[in-house]
Design an enzyme around this catalytic site. Structure first.
Site, PDB file in Angstrom:
ATOM      1  N   ASP A  44       5.577 -22.803  51.689  1.00 32.07           N
ATOM      2  CA  ASP A  44       5.423 -23.804  50.635  1.00 32.07           C
ATOM      3  C   ASP A  44       4.584 -23.218  49.490  1.00 32.07           C
ATOM      4  OD1 ASP A  44       5.201 -26.192  49.223  1.00 32.07           O
ATOM      5  OD2 ASP A  44       4.855 -27.386  51.024  1.00 32.07           O
ATOM      6  N   ASP A  45       5.085 -23.321  48.278  1.00 28.30           N
ATOM      7  CA  ASP A  45       4.324 -22.876  47.092  1.00 28.30           C
ATOM      8  C   ASP A  45       3.878 -21.411  47.179  1.00 28.30           C
ATOM      9  OD1 ASP A  45       4.606 -25.485  46.291  1.00 28.30           O
ATOM     10  OD2 ASP A  45       2.477 -25.961  46.226  1.00 28.30           O
ATOM     11  N   ARG A  88      14.181 -28.440  49.334  1.00 27.77           N
ATOM     12  CA  ARG A  88      14.484 -28.649  50.752  1.00 27.77           C
ATOM     13  C   ARG A  88      15.835 -29.341  50.945  1.00 27.77           C
ATOM     14  NH1 ARG A  88       9.029 -28.071  53.097  1.00 27.77           N
ATOM     15  NH2 ARG A  88       8.114 -27.113  51.271  1.00 27.77           N
ATOM     16  N   LYS A 137       6.789 -29.663  57.460  1.00 25.33           N
ATOM     17  CA  LYS A 137       6.914 -30.652  56.388  1.00 25.33           C
ATOM     18  C   LYS A 137       8.372 -30.989  56.115  1.00 25.33           C
ATOM     19  CE  LYS A 137       6.397 -30.365  51.384  1.00 25.33           C
ATOM     20  NZ  LYS A 137       5.544 -29.799  50.326  1.00 25.33           N
ATOM     21  N   HIS A 139       9.647 -34.082  53.994  1.00 23.62           N
ATOM     22  CA  HIS A 139       9.689 -34.472  52.570  1.00 23.62           C
ATOM     23  C   HIS A 139      11.080 -34.817  52.049  1.00 23.62           C
ATOM     24  CE1 HIS A 139       7.039 -34.148  48.716  1.00 23.62           C
ATOM     25  NE2 HIS A 139       7.476 -35.358  48.986  1.00 23.62           N
ATOM     26  N   ASP A 304       9.890 -22.315  49.172  1.00 25.32           N
ATOM     27  CA  ASP A 304      10.538 -23.483  48.546  1.00 25.32           C
ATOM     28  C   ASP A 304      10.441 -23.481  47.025  1.00 25.32           C
ATOM     29  OD1 ASP A 304       7.798 -24.156  48.344  1.00 25.32           O
ATOM     30  OD2 ASP A 304       8.192 -26.296  48.585  1.00 25.32           O
ATOM     31  N   ASN A 305       9.442 -22.778  46.499  1.00 25.09           N
ATOM     32  CA  ASN A 305       9.276 -22.650  45.032  1.00 25.09           C
ATOM     33  C   ASN A 305       8.056 -21.769  44.801  1.00 25.09           C
ATOM     34  OD1 ASN A 305       8.423 -25.985  45.504  1.00 25.09           O
ATOM     35  ND2 ASN A 305       6.826 -24.540  44.926  1.00 25.09           N
TER      36      ASN A 305
END
Ligand SMILES: *[C@@H]1O[C@H](CO)[C@@H](O)[C@H](O)[C@H]1NC(C)=O
Ligand SMILES: *[C@@H]1O[C@H](CO)[C@@H](O)[C@H](O)[C@H]1NC(C)=O
Ligand SMILES: *[C@@H]1O[C@H](CO)[C@@H](O)[C@H](O)[C@H]1NC(C)=O
Length: 527
Positions: A44-45, A88, A137, A139, A304-305
């Site tokens: 994530d991130d 996602r 996660k 989301h 994810d980004n």
């Protein structure tokens, strides 16, 4: 023999619990040893430059670097969007947000989620005989039928949304810092309100449909994920059926967990310590794969980004992809933007004996490709009634080809304009922006949205920092422009003729996950 069979059956049944009917479990011996297992780990991130194998300044990813040396590393690999839920949703559907309906993030109070008539990767694989698990996660909606257990996953352990979307007793590092959950037995929500902090309701941890902790103990979460992943791989292997495990890590999203980090005597910054914690967690999962199903398991690691720049020193590194045209205008060129820093992510493929070792691939690929690739490798087929944006990348993975996408579209993820709109077009080494805008930067400023007609076009081969657009009217610009216009027009026509879905983004406070509504912050009695 009979005992072993019973034991395997018993493990399988208890493990799958009430969510998987016994009858579906019985007759899968024919797939044993044939179909590959899949482990997909999504950070994530995480910045492109947070992977040591990508960027020599980073020294915190020993396990991932080893995985890169033992497999294939992709250097031009992209998230399908540059924020959590859309990225996602695209991973699990192989479709852009304009098709699957998920164009921005879901909230704690969101009634809906990934539209129910979108088909997830887990649903397709389960249909093909796989045991499916998800850890981490989600989301993509948590209320009612949007829960992962109803979207194709036999097993789920994790948090329903980002771990900054609820208070905890171990707040960790955030920018600005957030307070711990309120304590005491008083009724109703707490009354503290801090800017950018969720203080009313504690962050829940689920196992299948049950909340098992609220608030979750963030300091112990990485270890719990490692244990649950290890158990899943163990039980799934013992069941004799192939498995899909999707692990969506809390790392490197804020808050970064605190206890072990403050004990870091070498005085390195919290981000580096959290990166090492993530790297250890991935290493533990890979070790389990190596010990259990080494040659029959395909492990895919990506993100994810890009980094969340407004978190300052708690954000990761974009490496050389600084998006400097934008940062000179103001704002950040990372997460939530279509600059390279927003969506170019680390990516590794590991499959001993099948994916060549120590190879760097420059093929243009995307998280959108995971769905078609995994479905093809599993010998299953894609749903025929809709279009997909990803491609089957298996020939690249096997080292037979270097050809990925010629064209890729990057949707707006919040920095400028309409959510999900295809503002930026990648065409081979060129990239055209119809809209620019900077996300909130460390200094609190955003870059104003600007429309560009004709578009700004950069040549990424010569200008990875996206500093200097090609001169309008110049030969290179004029050669590229007509095709940019054509591919964009084509995809919009294609989407208009496709089956598309619409996500329900309405909010209702009553859908907030709550272990005990009579206790402050919804605390579970046991915590
Ligand atoms: C949280 O987890 C850490 C690490 O596992 C542990 O040391 C600590 O006691 C836990 N805290 C609570 C409140 O359970
Ligand atoms: C991987 O490739 C690099 C560059 O080609 C080389 O320097 C390195 O020794 C190789 N590592 C392994 C483990 O084969
Ligand atoms: C989802 O349902 C809506 C409403 O019935 C329909 O218009 C749309 O085509 C469906 N999407 C898919 C992917 O089937």
């Amino acid at each position: 023999m009979g005992w072993l069979f019973l034991k395997v059956l018993f493990v399988g049944v208890t493990f799958l619990g009430c969510l998987y009917p016994l009858v579906d479990f019985c007759c899968s011996g024919d797939t044993r040893g044939q179909k590959p297992n899949f482990v997909i780990i999504l950070a994530d991130d995480m910045g492109w430059g947070d992977l040591g194998a990508n960027w020599a300044e980073t020294k915190d990813t020993a396990n991932l670097d080893e995985m890169a040396a033992e497999g294939m590393r992709f250097v031009d690999f992209h998230a399908a969007a540059s924020t959590c839920s859309p990225s996602r949703a695209s991973l699990l559907t192989g479709r852009l947000g304009l098709r699957n309906g998920v164009t921005h993030n879901f909230a704690v109070t969101s009634v809906g989620g990934l539209p129910l008539n979108e088909t997830t990767l887990a649903e397709v694989l389960r249909q093909a005989g796989y045991v499916t698990g998800m850890i981490g996660k989600w989301h993509l909606g948590h209320h009612g039928s949007y829960h992962p257990n109803f979207r194709g996953f036999d097993y789920y352990f994790g948090i329903p949304y980002s771990h900054d979307m609820g208070c905890t007793d171990t707040p960790g590092y955030n920018h600005p810092p957030c307070p711990a959950c309120p304590r005491g037995d008083g009724d109703g929500p707490s009354r503290t309100h801090e800017r950018d902090c969720y203080t009313d309701v504690a962050l829940p941890l689920y196992e299948n449909l049950n909340i098992v902790e609220q608030p979750v103990n963030l300091s112990g979460l990485a270890q719990k994920y490692a244990e649950k992943a290890t158990q899943f791989i163990q039980h799934a292997s013992a069941s004799g059926r192939p498995f899909l495990l999707y692990v969506a890590l809390a790392h490197m999203h804020v808050p970064l967990s605190g206890t072990r980090l403050s004990a870091d005597r070498r005085g390195r910054r919290p981000y580096g310590a959290a990166l090492r914690e993530m790297d250890r967690l991935v290493g533990q999962i890979k070790d389990k794969v190596d010990r259990t199903a080494r040659e029959n398991t395909f492990l895919w690691f990506t993100g994810d980004n890009g980094p969340w720049a407004q978190k300052c020193e708690l954000a990761g590194s974009v490496g050389p992809f600084t998006g400097s045209w934008q940062t000179h205008q103001g704002g950040s060129a990372a997460k939530q933007t279509t600059w390279e820093g927003g969506h170019r992510v680390p990516a590794l493929a590991y499959w001993p004996g099948t994916v060549p070792i120590n190879v760097t691939s420059t093929a243009l690929l995307s998280v959108l490709d995971i769905f078609p690739t995994v479905v093809a490798l599993a010998g299953a087929s894609l749903p025929q009634d809709r279009h997909f944006d990803g491609l089957d990348a298996s020939s690249v993975l096997f080292g037979w080809s270097q050809t990925g996408h010629r064209v890729l579209f990057h949707p707006n993820s919040g920095a400028a304009g309409e959510y999900g709109a295809l503002q930026t077009v990648r065409l081979e080494q060129h990239k055209a922006f119809y809209v620019t805008g900077g996300a909130k930067a460390c200094d609190g400023k955003v870059g104003p949205p600007r429309l560009h007609e004709p578009p700004l076009i950069f040549n990424l081969e010569e200008d990875v920092a996206e500093a200097e657009p090609l001169e309008e009217g110049g030969a290179e610009y004029e050669r590229v422009l007509p095709e940019v216009r054509q591919v964009l027009a084509d995809v919009l026509v294609d989407i208009a003729g496709d089956k598309t879905s619409r996500a329900d983004y309405t909010r209702d406070p009553s859908v907030t996950p709550c272990c005990d509504p009579h206790r402050k912050a919804c605390r579970c009695h046991t915590t």
